[in-house]
Design a protein around this motif. Structure first.
Motif, short mmCIF file in Angstrom:
data_model
loop_
_atom_site.label_atom_id
_atom_site.label_comp_id
_atom_site.label_asym_id
_atom_site.label_seq_id
_atom_site.Cartn_x
_atom_site.Cartn_y
_atom_site.Cartn_z
N MET A 187 0.85 -1.18 0.00
CA MET A 187 0.00 0.00 0.00
C MET A 187 0.89 1.24 0.00
O MET A 187 1.75 1.39 0.86
CB MET A 187 -0.89 0.01 1.24
N ARG A 188 0.65 2.11 -0.96
CA ARG A 188 1.44 3.33 -1.05
C ARG A 188 0.72 4.45 -0.31
O ARG A 188 -0.49 4.59 -0.41
CB ARG A 188 1.70 3.67 -2.50
N THR A 189 1.49 5.23 0.43
CA THR A 189 0.91 6.28 1.26
C THR A 189 0.74 7.58 0.49
O THR A 189 1.35 7.79 -0.57
CB THR A 189 1.78 6.55 2.50
N ALA A 190 -0.05 8.47 1.07
CA ALA A 190 -0.26 9.79 0.48
C ALA A 190 1.06 10.54 0.35
O ALA A 190 1.31 11.19 -0.67
CB ALA A 190 -1.26 10.58 1.34
N ALA A 191 1.93 10.44 1.35
CA ALA A 191 3.22 11.14 1.31
C ALA A 191 4.09 10.64 0.16
O ALA A 191 4.83 11.42 -0.43
CB ALA A 191 3.95 10.98 2.64
N GLU A 192 3.99 9.36 -0.18
CA GLU A 192 4.79 8.81 -1.27
C GLU A 192 4.34 9.31 -2.64
O GLU A 192 5.15 9.43 -3.55
CB GLU A 192 4.70 7.28 -1.27
N LEU A 193 3.06 9.61 -2.78
CA LEU A 193 2.50 9.92 -4.09
C LEU A 193 2.10 11.37 -4.28
O LEU A 193 1.76 11.77 -5.39
CB LEU A 193 1.26 9.04 -4.33
N MET A 194 2.15 12.16 -3.23
CA MET A 194 1.64 13.54 -3.32
C MET A 194 2.53 14.44 -4.18
O MET A 194 3.73 14.24 -4.30
CB MET A 194 1.52 14.15 -1.93
#
Length: 168
Positions: free
Chosen positions: A1-8
């Motif tokens: 699961m990729r986090t918001a911080a990784e993709l923002m």
């Protein structure tokens, strides 16, 4: 699961409530005088400032009531907020891509989320301050919990609608 911080994305525009456009080719985050996030503007118009924590997995957005519908209706982005401070945003196409990726990777997990057997990680938080809107017909100011996007009636004169009226 990729986090918001990784993709923002960390590049975005902000505007005050007084200078907020009705629509924009890119994402504009509208803030009030105290710097609180009030709504988001994109090509499809205005939408609520939906927030997610940086450590929350992006696919957890599928479990938040109404978020997928807002994205499908044109919400341009979800705000990534850490301890009340805006640190980035997740644009709608990226959210859709991530949800499809997660579905292909682990369809059972997303299906479980969609069926209500889930646990959120992080705190997606809606604004707690009401938005003030002014009726364009009679001038009555009303405080509402969301940007009036449908047939919200004026409290001063119920025959008037509070459609896309804003004030500071």
């Amino acid at each position: 699961m990729r986090t918001a911080a990784e993709l923002m994305a960390t590049v975005y525009r902000t505007a005050t409530m007084e200078d907020a456009p009705d629509s924009a080719p890119d994402t504009v985050i509208v803030v009030d005088g105290a710097g609180r996030h009030r709504w988001v503007v994109g090509p499809a118009g205005c939408g609520p400032a939906v927030e997610i924590g940086p450590d929350a997995p992006v696919n957890a957005l599928s479990a938040v009531p109404g978020v997928l519908e807002l994205i499908n209706d044109g919400l341009p982005a979800v705000l990534v907020v850490d301890e009340g401070r805006l640190i980035g945003l997740l644009d709608a196409p990226l959210i859709k891509t991530e949800l499809l990726r997660a579905l292909e990777e682990d369809g059972d997990a997303i299906g479980t989320v969609m069926d209500g057997d889930w646990e959120l990680y992080g705190e997606p938080v809606a604004p707690v301050e009401p938005v003030r809107v002014r009726c364009q017909v009679c001038g009555t100011v009303a405080e509402v919990d969301e940007i009036p996007v449908s047939k919200m009636l004026c409290p001063g004169e119920p025959s008037h609608l509070l459609i896309d009226s804003r004030t500071g």
